[in-house]
Design an enzyme around this catalytic site. Structure first.
Site, mmCIF file in Angstrom:
data_model
loop_
_atom_site.group_PDB
_atom_site.id
_atom_site.type_symbol
_atom_site.label_atom_id
_atom_site.label_comp_id
_atom_site.label_asym_id
_atom_site.label_seq_id
_atom_site.Cartn_x
_atom_site.Cartn_y
_atom_site.Cartn_z
ATOM 1 N N LYS A 21 -28.085 24.798 26.831
ATOM 2 C CA LYS A 21 -27.471 24.374 25.574
ATOM 3 C C LYS A 21 -28.247 23.152 25.069
ATOM 4 O O LYS A 21 -28.115 22.051 25.605
ATOM 5 C CB LYS A 21 -25.993 24.030 25.776
ATOM 6 C CG LYS A 21 -25.295 23.730 24.467
ATOM 7 C CD LYS A 21 -23.799 23.679 24.636
ATOM 8 C CE LYS A 21 -23.068 23.592 23.315
ATOM 9 N NZ LYS A 21 -23.507 22.532 22.426
ATOM 10 N N ASP A 66 -29.415 20.102 22.881
ATOM 11 C CA ASP A 66 -28.647 19.138 22.103
ATOM 12 C C ASP A 66 -29.450 18.710 20.877
ATOM 13 O O ASP A 66 -30.058 17.647 20.839
ATOM 14 C CB ASP A 66 -28.295 17.935 22.991
ATOM 15 C CG ASP A 66 -27.152 17.131 22.410
ATOM 16 O OD1 ASP A 66 -26.537 17.613 21.426
ATOM 17 O OD2 ASP A 66 -26.863 16.048 22.930
ATOM 18 N N CYS A 105 -11.859 -19.391 13.850
ATOM 19 C CA CYS A 105 -12.779 -19.168 14.966
ATOM 20 C C CYS A 105 -14.090 -18.571 14.427
ATOM 21 O O CYS A 105 -14.068 -17.524 13.767
ATOM 22 C CB CYS A 105 -12.144 -18.218 15.969
ATOM 23 S SG CYS A 105 -13.302 -17.637 17.210
ATOM 24 N N TYR A 157 -32.757 31.318 19.348
ATOM 25 C CA TYR A 157 -31.865 31.973 20.315
ATOM 26 C C TYR A 157 -30.994 33.078 19.734
ATOM 27 O O TYR A 157 -30.201 33.669 20.435
ATOM 28 C CB TYR A 157 -30.981 30.965 21.060
ATOM 29 C CG TYR A 157 -30.277 29.918 20.205
ATOM 30 C CD1 TYR A 157 -29.316 30.271 19.266
ATOM 31 C CD2 TYR A 157 -30.567 28.569 20.385
ATOM 32 C CE1 TYR A 157 -28.666 29.311 18.515
ATOM 33 C CE2 TYR A 157 -29.912 27.592 19.630
ATOM 34 C CZ TYR A 157 -28.972 27.968 18.699
ATOM 35 O OH TYR A 157 -28.338 27.016 17.961
ATOM 36 N N CYS A 203 -7.591 -14.407 20.274
ATOM 37 C CA CYS A 203 -7.843 -15.758 19.804
ATOM 38 C C CYS A 203 -7.123 -15.813 18.461
ATOM 39 O O CYS A 203 -7.450 -15.043 17.554
ATOM 40 C CB CYS A 203 -9.341 -15.989 19.602
ATOM 41 S SG CYS A 203 -9.655 -17.490 18.670
ATOM 42 N N GLU A 242 -28.291 30.637 28.879
ATOM 43 C CA GLU A 242 -29.316 29.855 28.184
ATOM 44 C C GLU A 242 -28.955 28.379 28.294
ATOM 45 O O GLU A 242 -27.783 28.047 28.467
ATOM 46 C CB GLU A 242 -29.343 30.236 26.694
ATOM 47 C CG GLU A 242 -29.627 31.692 26.450
ATOM 48 C CD GLU A 242 -29.330 32.083 25.001
ATOM 49 O OE1 GLU A 242 -29.416 31.224 24.106
ATOM 50 O OE2 GLU A 242 -29.002 33.259 24.779
ATOM 51 N N LYS A 283 -19.936 22.889 29.347
ATOM 52 C CA LYS A 283 -20.436 21.541 29.047
ATOM 53 C C LYS A 283 -20.582 20.739 30.332
ATOM 54 O O LYS A 283 -19.684 20.748 31.176
ATOM 55 C CB LYS A 283 -19.432 20.808 28.133
ATOM 56 C CG LYS A 283 -19.299 21.411 26.753
ATOM 57 C CD LYS A 283 -20.385 20.965 25.807
ATOM 58 C CE LYS A 283 -20.107 19.640 25.218
ATOM 59 N NZ LYS A 283 -20.023 19.447 23.852
ATOM 60 N N CYS A 331 -14.520 -20.640 19.991
ATOM 61 C CA CYS A 331 -13.969 -21.845 19.355
ATOM 62 C C CYS A 331 -13.278 -22.772 20.347
ATOM 63 O O CYS A 331 -12.917 -23.894 19.986
ATOM 64 C CB CYS A 331 -12.999 -21.459 18.247
ATOM 65 S SG CYS A 331 -11.504 -20.671 18.851
ATOM 66 N N CYS A 348 -10.946 -19.382 24.216
ATOM 67 C CA CYS A 348 -11.888 -18.554 23.464
ATOM 68 C C CYS A 348 -13.320 -19.053 23.681
ATOM 69 O O CYS A 348 -13.579 -20.250 23.506
ATOM 70 C CB CYS A 348 -11.525 -18.614 21.981
ATOM 71 S SG CYS A 348 -12.786 -17.895 20.921
#
Ligand code: IVH
Length: 679
Positions: free
Chosen positions: A118, A120, A432, A226, A427, A116, A315, A412, A409
């Protein structure tokens, strides 16, 4: 640490992590990690428990299914438990299941397998009594689910009445949201200016678990049946085929794609074909379920406490697509961590469109050698976090050069730092703006203080105008300040009023949420709860020694160290003080607190200034009281110890030495709080 100890600690840590992810996935319909990460954690835990059966605990998630039910809905006991399925992650594992199963049944017997899809979605049990839909419940933890009868009655696929039915018939199956309907709903969300839903599964779960059934009805959920649960007075079923015939005859939807095979090579072909066509149906599938078709053979095989031995879920591996990586940018998180991420030409993978993907850190970028302009393979494991697998080297532009991590960064402009032995770059500027903004947004998020109305834009404005430098400042904001900041909005009066109410309510937040909001690394909802219950208030947590924290069942040394590091930081302590001054409760714990009362009946006097100590004088007194002790202002013959800071008064000191009361400095006091004894 010996190997057995490390197994014990790791198992406890894994159990806590799996429990937290279960809670996020089943309790709040929001996955916190990709399915593949969750599966990995569960597998590692199973591996330890198989090797070390002495470490299995009764509450181990390896023995359980899903999450404990939510209190919004009343509980329903499943008379026949709703089990989960074991997974096969590849064909090797699938054929191992086949060999095991055939061996148990006897190789000379004939075997048929029903394959069958699967689906979700989420498992639901629908109970008919004398043909009438009497009750519908979610799976919950497998033994107890949530009563969602009214909501299930809004699903058109599920009949309210079935004719010629057995006295009792429980139909089990998957409630799902068709993909076309999911897309429609998301278009509606975008038109309303609301955030789109993440994926069909979570939207289906959220839709079914609504307080108001008319909301469920508007989502237009669907159902595939099912399996049967409890059956009383029905015809005796001998095979899967007969079961599906009965379900069809009663008017329940049976998926048309299921097939039965006796040759296992055909089972594999079925899996391969659906893996290639996984997006062809109008519903999400994440694998194929293979079940032994004969019900008497199912009986022989039986089940473990979690899953039947007669079925396995094959899976599908995470899906992969290629697209162009246009550029690599760096984002700055609340701890200052600079995380590189790929900006991609949008690509549809794993059920949603991906335009960005994390590259984790500098070493990952070098190891994968992904460069701007590359064609890259993108993978979406589960439905949550997209990942760049690597470049397609053959398609690399001739002029390409390796990407270099920025030196400064992007927010800043201060230099970014990476210490030796650390994979991450930071950073280190506490001021900042990007750090402050992400820290505040995290603090206000649903898992933490849940401050509604404090969206990213508002946070950015508050930081830009210099009104907020850390989360403590939020609680000092005035109506006037907010009105000035949010000038561009016509409805700002109401917005500001609502925001101030939300901030005010957040003053009464549970300690566990506060710990999460402050951003103690590695701490999740369940571990934060454990800490809150064990220590009762933030001061006691901030004083706790690593070993005391690690002694909590479910908390390992990594989290324990992270907690003590957090509170050793002056800046963090200053933020906590600011919260205290601004009226935020630092000691709200739901349920029982279990701080060991190691100072019960003892009287400990604190004198002098504790300036420069690990604790302020006020905190010292609170820590004594939290442990069951008293902290009066003067020394008497009943005083157990005198804690002495700088510039202490002579009187108390002299009296203590006359009476033989022990006099403690910082290290001795620390020991007293940890052990309850003067050593
Ligand atoms: S049979 C005892 N069949 O997968 C076996 N489950 O991972 C019970 N699922 O809880 C389940 N499609 O929610 C079965 N064709 C299918 C399924 C299916 C999806 C879900 C179901 C189950 C979960 C286990």
């Amino acid at each position: 640490m010996s190997e057995s100890d490390s197994d014990h600690d790791r198992a406890a840590e894994l159990r806590a992590q799996v429990a937290a992810h279960n809670e996020a996935y089943h309790g709040r319909d929001r996955p916190s990690v990709p399915d593949s990460t969750y599966d990995e954690l569960l597998r590692e835990l199973k591996e330890i428990e198989t090797r070390r059966p002495d470490l299995v605990t009764v509450d181990s998630p390896t023995l359980a299914v899903g999450a404990t039910p939510n209190e919004l809905f009343s509980a329903v006991e499943h008379r026949v438990p709703m089990m989960s399925l074991d997974n096969a992650m590849d064909f090797g594992e699938l054929s191992a299941w086949h060999d095991r199963t055939i061996k148990s049944l006897g190789e000379t017997e004939t075997h048929a397998f029903v394959c069958e899809l699967k689906f979700d979605g989420l498992a639901v049990s629908v109970r008919y009594e004398n043909g009438d839909l009497a009750q519908a419940a979610t799976r919950g933890n497998g033994r107890t689910g949530e009563d969602v009868t009214l909501n299930v009655k809004t699903i058109k696929d599920i009949p309210h009445r079935i004719e010629n039915a057995p006295t009792v018939l429980e139909v089990r199956g998957e409630v799902y949201l068709p993909i076309s309907r999911f897309e429609e709903l998301n278009n509606e969300q975008l038109e309303k200016g609301d955030a789109p839903y993440a994926n069909p599964r979570n939207t289906a779960a959220g839709s079914l678990r609504q307080k108001d059934p008319s909301v469920t009805a508007s989502r237009k959920l669907a159902f595939w049946s099912y399996q049967l649960g409890e059956v009383v007075g029905g015809p005796k079923m001998e095979s899967s085929e007969q079961t599906f015939d009965l379900l069809e005859r009663l008017g329940l939807p049976v998926n048309p794609e299921l097939q039965q095979f006796s040759d296992f090579a055909e089972v594999r072909q079925f899996c391969e074909a659906w893996m290639a066509n996984r997006h062809s149906p109008d519903y999400e599938i994440d694998g194929v379920v293979i079940k032994i078709a004969d019900l008497a053979q199912r009986e022989i095989l039986g089940s473990t406490s979690r899953a039947p031995r007669w079925a396995i879920a094959f899976k599908f591996p995470p899906e992969e697509k290629t697209t162009r990586l246009t550029t690599i940018k760096v984002s700055i998180g609340r701890t200052g961590r600079a995380t590189p991420f790929a900006v991609l030409e949008p690509v549809f993978v794993g059920g949603s469109t991906v335009g960005m993907a994390t590259l984790h850190n500098e070493d990952q970028v070098s190891a994968k050698d992904v460069r701007p302009g590359d064609t890259v393979i993108v993978r979406k494991a589960g439905d949550v976090i997209p990942e760049v697998v690597g470049p397609v080297r053959a398609d690399r532009p001739a002029a390409s050069t390796p990407w270099e991590f920025p030196k400064v960064c992007p927010s800043c402009g201060e230099s970014l730092e990476r210490s030796q032995g650390d994979a991450n770059t930071y950073c280190v500027n506490r001021r900042c703006p990007a750090r402050i903004e992400t820290g505040i947004s995290h603090f206000a998020s649903r898992n933490a203080l849940d401050i509604e109305g404090l969206g990213e834009r508002t946070v950015r404005l508050l930081v830009e105008k210099g009104l907020v430098e850390d989360v403590g400042d939020l609680f000092a904001l005035t109506k006037q300040q907010l009105l000035e900041v949010l000038v561009s909005d016509s409805s700002n009066e109401t917005l500001v009023r609502n925001l101030l109410t939300a901030i005010n309510q957040a003053r009464e937040c549970p300690l566990a949420n506060l710990l999460i909001g402050l951003g103690v690394e590695h701490l999740g909802p369940s571990t934060a709860e454990l800490l809150a219950r064990r220590f009762g208030d933030i001061d006691t947590i901030s004083l706790a020694a690593v070993d005391d924290i690690a002694a909590i069942d479910g908390i390992g040394p990594v989290i324990a160290k992270s907690v003590t590091n957090f509170f050793a930081d002056d800046h963090h302590r200053a933020v906590v003080e600011k919260l205290r001054i601004n009226g935020v409760r630092l000691d709200l714990v739901e349920g029982e607190v279990d701080v060991p009362q190691i100072l019960a009946g003892r009287s400990i006097v604190v004198t002098g200034s504790l300036e420069g100590w690990f604790i302020t004088r006020e905190e010292a007194k609170q820590a004594i009281v939290a442990r069951g002790g008293k902290s009066p202002g003067s020394v008497s013959k009943n005083t157990y110890a005198l804690v002495v800071g700088a510039e202490a008064g002579e009187t108390k000191l002299n009296k203590a030495s006359d009476l033989g009361v022990p006099i403690l400095g910082e290290p001795e006091f620390r020991q007293l709080l940890e052990t309850g004894q003067v050593l």
